[in-house]
Design an enzyme around this catalytic site. Structure first.
Site, PDB file in Angstrom:
ATOM      1  NE  ARG A  50      52.131  84.127 -17.970  1.00  0.00           N
ATOM      2  CZ  ARG A  50      53.000  84.195 -17.234  1.00  0.00           C
ATOM      3  NH1 ARG A  50      54.443  84.257 -18.267  1.00  0.00           N
ATOM      4  NH2 ARG A  50      53.455  84.473 -16.330  1.00  0.00           N
ATOM      5  CG  ASP A  72      30.560  75.148  -4.377  1.00  0.00           C
ATOM      6  OD1 ASP A  72      30.382  73.757  -5.095  1.00  0.00           O
ATOM      7  OD2 ASP A  72      31.353  75.067  -3.479  1.00  0.00           O
ATOM      8  CG  HIS A  73      31.110  72.872 -10.517  1.00  0.00           C
ATOM      9  ND1 HIS A  73      32.403  71.926  -9.752  1.00  0.00           N
ATOM     10  CD2 HIS A  73      30.402  71.472 -10.845  1.00  0.00           C
ATOM     11  CE1 HIS A  73      32.267  70.484  -9.781  1.00  0.00           C
ATOM     12  NE2 HIS A  73      30.906  70.109 -10.475  1.00  0.00           N
ATOM     13  CE  LYS A 129      27.968  69.145  -9.765  1.00  0.00           C
ATOM     14  NZ  LYS A 129      27.913  68.535 -11.493  1.00  0.00           N
ATOM     15  CD  GLU A 149      35.434  63.467  -9.279  1.00  0.00           C
ATOM     16  OE1 GLU A 149      35.276  63.909 -10.186  1.00  0.00           O
ATOM     17  OE2 GLU A 149      36.085  63.622  -7.996  1.00  0.00           O
ATOM     18  CG  HIS A 187      32.453  70.274  -5.153  1.00  0.00           C
ATOM     19  ND1 HIS A 187      31.986  71.649  -5.070  1.00  0.00           N
ATOM     20  CD2 HIS A 187      33.277  70.244  -5.201  1.00  0.00           C
ATOM     21  CE1 HIS A 187      32.858  71.910  -5.820  1.00  0.00           C
ATOM     22  NE2 HIS A 187      33.814  71.049  -6.517  1.00  0.00           N
ATOM     23  CE  LYS A 209      39.764  63.788  -8.146  1.00  0.00           C
ATOM     24  NZ  LYS A 209      38.925  64.398  -8.600  1.00  0.00           N
TER      25      LYS A 209
HETATM   26  C1  BG6 Z   1      36.144  69.918  -8.580  1.00  0.00           C
HETATM   27  C2  BG6 Z   1      37.092  68.498  -8.666  1.00  0.00           C
HETATM   28  O1  BG6 Z   1      35.149  71.009  -7.759  1.00  0.00           O
HETATM   29  O2  BG6 Z   1      34.834  69.096  -8.916  1.00  0.00           O
HETATM   30  C3  BG6 Z   1      37.677  67.826  -9.052  1.00  0.00           C
HETATM   31  O3  BG6 Z   1      38.249  70.151  -8.172  1.00  0.00           O
HETATM   32  C4  BG6 Z   1      36.207  67.352  -9.399  1.00  0.00           C
HETATM   33  O4  BG6 Z   1      38.456  67.179  -8.460  1.00  0.00           O
HETATM   34  C5  BG6 Z   1      34.972  67.797 -10.028  1.00  0.00           C
HETATM   35  O5  BG6 Z   1      36.507  65.870 -10.416  1.00  0.00           O
HETATM   36  C6  BG6 Z   1      33.802  67.570  -9.905  1.00  0.00           C
HETATM   37  O6  BG6 Z   1      32.810  67.801 -10.717  1.00  0.00           O
HETATM   38  P1  BG6 Z   1      31.880  66.921 -11.247  1.00  0.00           P
HETATM   39  O7  BG6 Z   1      30.773  68.694 -11.513  1.00  0.00           O
HETATM   40  O8  BG6 Z   1      32.354  66.724 -11.890  1.00  0.00           O
HETATM   41  O9  BG6 Z   1      30.748  66.013  -9.879  1.00  0.00           O
END
Ligand code: BG6
Length: 508
Positions: free
Chosen positions: A47, A183-184, A188, A222, A246, A346
């Site tokens: 936007r 799903d990142h 990894k 975290e 994850h 967290k």
């Molecule tokens: C994300 C979550 O998918 O993964 C976040 O939404 C989280 O809340 C993050 O902080 C953690 O990813 P990583 O790669 O830092 O472990």
């Protein structure tokens, strides 16, 4: 390494945080490694009113600010910027999309990108179905003139029903194989290495079952709080934000059977089978097997940090969990009776993700142990930081008698000189450009994962007596999270920042 086919990557939400912090730096890194298509363009859509030129300037700044390694090659950066374009438009307005199609056609004929388009939705999830619908109406999902792919980020729905609904809407518009759900964690390097550790080595697999493994423990901790994401997080919580995706994917990688090949569906089928074998948690068992917590204000290393309820965007009486610990079983021949313990939170003492395989003790205890009676062999797969693998085993202490000491044997990725561990986004973007969906979540995996956590969501929503335990920020969550081990002197492993310094000096 092959170069992906010619194509244009369209990023919706191009002036947002994800694009600037992760996507564009990852794409530049692929450029540095010569892994982008030879004929390639990136069209940012958002936007914010930007021109191609101002978008290029902004993206060059992001690359400099957020790349993992300092950017020194200005010439390459300029070259990268020449194939960045921008279109300012409102994604929710269908009438804007024919114009988008025209712009794509122009760039396509200018850069000879073979009519292949890939759409990355770096937008709020509520826009996924809307944008996909608008793309479809403009004829941009049809694959007659080139391939069309759609990349979306989690969350894929909010619960089982909304997850199914999203899949249904997307399937009305395109084929499942056109959809890439990120799903990142699967991107990894160290998560993928779980497969290599298990299936490239002959020594682990024979032990990888209920006969030799006592329990499996997965922690994803975290140290940060919810930061600027209070608004999103308060309606999500750790169960949806980390566990449903994850953590369960890591369980899948740890517990799956050997795939018959490295074909995307071969691996994903095995992960799905693990999810399908989860022993359902009954609502009435949630109190005993699932602990939720929320961080309260505290002082961490002399710095005062606010409690969750005082974070921006969070309701002052919020019951959203920032910590989850749970125990469950996988009902199959390999894992029957082996408890899996997973936890995430967290504002824990440090940032660490690891998978711990606790092997059973020897049937007969011949030797006197240096430490308590519960220590045994552990294989620790460290996902982050200090990525590597640690094997803990017993050795004779030098000297008279047979005193036994638990020692460490470790491998750290950092020992591989000159090899940089690529970021998850780099790997996933490269795979999506290639059309390899192995590391992306499939519709049935997502739905089965939602199905597994549904009773927990339901119990928490319906039973107001189920506690949300407070824990001071900077601690390992509520102490009752140890109760899910059912006594026997067991507790969560205490991970340190450095993989193998445990027992000696624990840096947090
Ligand atoms: C994300 C979550 O998918 O993964 C976040 O939404 C989280 O809340 C993050 O902080 C953690 O990813 P990583 O790669 O830092 O472990």
């Amino acid at each position: 390494m092959e170069n992906p086919k010619s194509q244009i990557l369209v990023i919706f939400g191009a002036s947002g945080d994800l694009t600037m912090r992760k996507l564009i730096p990852a794409l530049f890194s692929l450029k540095q490694q010569k892994l982008l298509p030879v004929n390639f363009a990136i069209l940012g859509v958002g936007r914010t009113a930007l021109t191609d030129e101002t978008f290029r300037i902004k993206m060059k700044e992001s690359i400099k600010a957020y790349s993992e390694e300092k950017v020194t090659d200005e010439k390459l950066l300029e070259e990268f910027a020449t194939f960045l374009f921008y279109r300012s438009m409102d994604n929710s307005v269908a009438d804007e999309f024919p114009g988008l199609k025209q712009r794509l056609d122009e760039i396509d004929s200018q850069l000879m990108t073979s009519g292949n388009y890939i759409f990355y939705l770096a937008t709020p999830p509520s826009m996924y179905a809307v944008i996909a619908g608008n793309l479809s109406r403009a004829g941009l999902t049809l694959q007659s003139e080139g391939f069309r792919r759609l990349i979306i980020e989690k969350p894929f729905g909010y619960d089982l029903e909304s997850g199914k609904e999203l899949n249904r809407k997307l399937h009305d518009l395109m084929l499942e194989e056109q959809i890439y759900r990120i799903d990142h964690y699967l991107g990894k390097e160290t998560v993928q290495n779980v497969l290599v550790t298990r299936f490239a080595n002959g020594i682990f697999e024979p032990l990888w079952n209920r006969n030799y493994i006592h329990r499996v423990e997965i922690t994803s901790a975290e140290s940060i709080g919810v930061e600027e994401r209070g608004g999103y997080y308060d309606s999500s919580g750790a169960l949806r934000d980390m566990v449903q995706n994850h953590l369960l994917q890591m369980v899948g990688m740890t517990a799956m059977e050997p795939p018959s090949s490295l074909e995307p569906d071969s691996i994903r089928n095995e992960i799905l089978k693990v999810f399908q074998s989860f022993q359902p948690i009954r609502e009435s068992d949630v109190a005993r097997n699932v602990i939720r917590g929320q961080y309260t204000g505290s002082t961490i290393r002399g710095i005062c940090v606010p409690g969750y309820r005082h974070e921006k965007g969070v309701a002052p009486d919020s019951r959203t969990e920032t910590f989850v610990a749970m125990k469950f079983y996988i009902n199959n021949w390999r894992w029957g009776g082996v408890p899996f313990y997973i936890r995430t939170g967290k504002r824990l003492p440090t940032r660490v993700t690891e998978i711990v395989i606790h092997f059973k003790r020897t049937p007969h205890h011949l030797f006197q142990r240096e430490t308590g009676a519960t220590a045994s062999n552990q294989l620790i797969i460290r996902i982050q930081p200090d990525e590597g693998i640690l094997l803990k085993f017993d050795m004779k202490e030098p000297g008279a008698g047979f005193n036994v000491k638990n020692v460490n044997m470790d491998f750290h990725y950092s020992d591989l000189a000159n090899i940089r561990v690529p970021s998850a986004y780099e790997r996933l973007l490269y795979d999506a450009l290639l059309g390899d969906s192995t590391l992306f979540s499939r519709d049935d995996e997502v739905e089965t994962a939602w199905k597994f956590i549904a009773p927990i969501q339901s119990a928490w929503a319906n039973d107001t007596n189920l506690k949300v335990y407070g824990y001071p920020a900077g601690t390992w969550g509520p102490s009752v999270s140890n109760d899910i081990f059912d006594g026997c002197g067991l507790s969560w492993r205490y991970p340190c920042k450095n993989l193998s310094d445990d027992g000696l000096y624990c840096e947090l």
